[in-house]
Design a protein around this motif. Structure first.
Motif: not given
Ligand code: ZN
Ligand code: ZN
Length: 357
Positions: A194-213
């Motif tokens: 989320a620190a990447l202003p234009h981070g296109q959706a990747s294979d990264k899996v969402l983790q508990p506690g994270e913020m999601v833009v």
């Protein structure tokens, strides 16, 4: 309507002393002529408005481009057909969109239109800045469709889900609800991404506690929407809430400042000083906003470099963000129509911080 736009184009062109204007860029071509096809060139002179298309588009252009004479290319490309039309018209100075021709296209056209001076025109895109009621209705509809799809997606925003799956589902759902397509590749950036202003959706899996833009937009009848929301997976910690509230206050300051007559950089400054005042100025490295219409990024911009004045009828985003490498980021983006005394928000999604699950 298209004829008013021809008049407006011609006034702007005549002020630059050209006796013909070539329009090649898709958004300008559509805005000027009403023709929605993906290929073609408009040529406007003092007494002609021509739309040059190949055989695939002749019938469509005849129906859509009211007031234009449709010229079929034969077996040439539209640019070659245009070049063949120029000599007989004895044009002295031929204007073209400065960002509209490639180097090769410019060279070929200049060679064929020998004796005609080619004049780059920088500001023809400005003709699209002021939106009429129909354009605003289309943008608002695109924003509504995207908002409904986002609400439907939210229950799926949870630990264990890949970013890419969320982007796919959102885009599929926008289309099912009537969008022509997504306005841009949907951004889903979770956790450190989320620190990447234009981070296109990747294979990264969402983790508990994270913020999601999540940054998303739809297209309706050619017109785009653009909206960003940031959610947190679980209960927000103190730092997440602090950063979120700061971005939200910055956005409110920008929205409150935004009104006709202010320069783009003044609106940008109103939001930027809130973030800078809290010591995060370096973490807000992009403009506050941009115009939206047939293109998802157009003028006017709300940026430190924008001298143009905002006017009633402009449609712009207001999207401050804070990006902290290693920690993540927050962006909140809304799309607004500038009215005579302020703004009308076109993105209906609430701005409170949502804690998922
Ligand atoms: Zn956006
Ligand atoms: Zn945007």
């Amino acid at each position: 309507m298209a004829l008013d736009r021809v008049t407006a184009l011609w006034e702007r062109a005549a002020a630059r002393g050209v006796d013909g204007v070539v329009i090649t860029r898709a958004e300008n071509r559509r805005h000027l002529t009403g023709f929605t096809g993906s290929d073609g060139i408009a040529l406007v002179t003092a007494d002609e408005a021509l739309l040059i298309v190949d055989f695939r588009y002749v019938e469509q252009a005849g129906t859509q481009a009211l007031g234009f004479t449709v010229v079929r290319t034969g077996n040439q490309r539209p640019l070659e057909a245009l070049a063949a039309l120029v000599p007989a018209r004895r044009l002295q100075r031929l204007g073209f969109e400065a960002d509209g021709l490639s180097f090769g296209q410019h060279r070929r056209l200049a060679a064929q239109a020998d004796g005609t001076e080619m004049v780059p025109l920088e500001d023809l895109d400005h003709l699209r800045w002021l939106k009429d009621a129909e354009e605003i209705a289309r943008i608002a509809r695109a924003a509504q469709i995207a908002a409904h799809a986002f609400e439907a997606l939210l229950p799926r925003v949870a630990p264990g889900v890949p970013e890419r799956d969320l982007a796919l589902e959102l885009e599929f759902d926008m289309r099912r609800r009537g969008a022509e397509r997504a306005a841009f590749d949907t951004i889903v950036a979770s956790g450190w991404r989320a620190a990447l202003p234009h981070g296109q959706a990747s294979d990264k899996v969402l983790q508990p506690g994270e913020m999601v833009v999540i940054d998303f937009g739809a297209v309706c009848e050619g017109y785009c929407s653009d909206c960003t929301r940031t959610v947190v997976l679980g209960r927000a910690d103190a730092r997440q809430r602090e950063i979120y509230d700061l971005v939200r206050r910055a956005q409110e300051a920008g929205l409150a400042a935004l009104r006709p007559g202010l320069r783009g950089r003044e609106v940008d400054a109103a939001a930027r000083e809130v973030i800078a005042g809290a010591g995060h100025g370096d973490a807000f490295g992009h403009s506050l906003g941009h115009g939206v219409g047939l293109a998802v990024h157009e003028g006017p911009t709300l940026s430190p470099r924008e001298d143009a004045a905002i006017a009633a009828g402009h449609v712009v985003t207001v999207e401050p963000g804070i990006y902290l490498p290693g920690w993540g980021g927050v962006r909140i983006e809304d799309l607004v129509q500038v009215t005579p005394d302020g703004v009308r928000v076109l993105t209906p999604t609430g701005r409170e911080l949502r804690e998922m699950g």
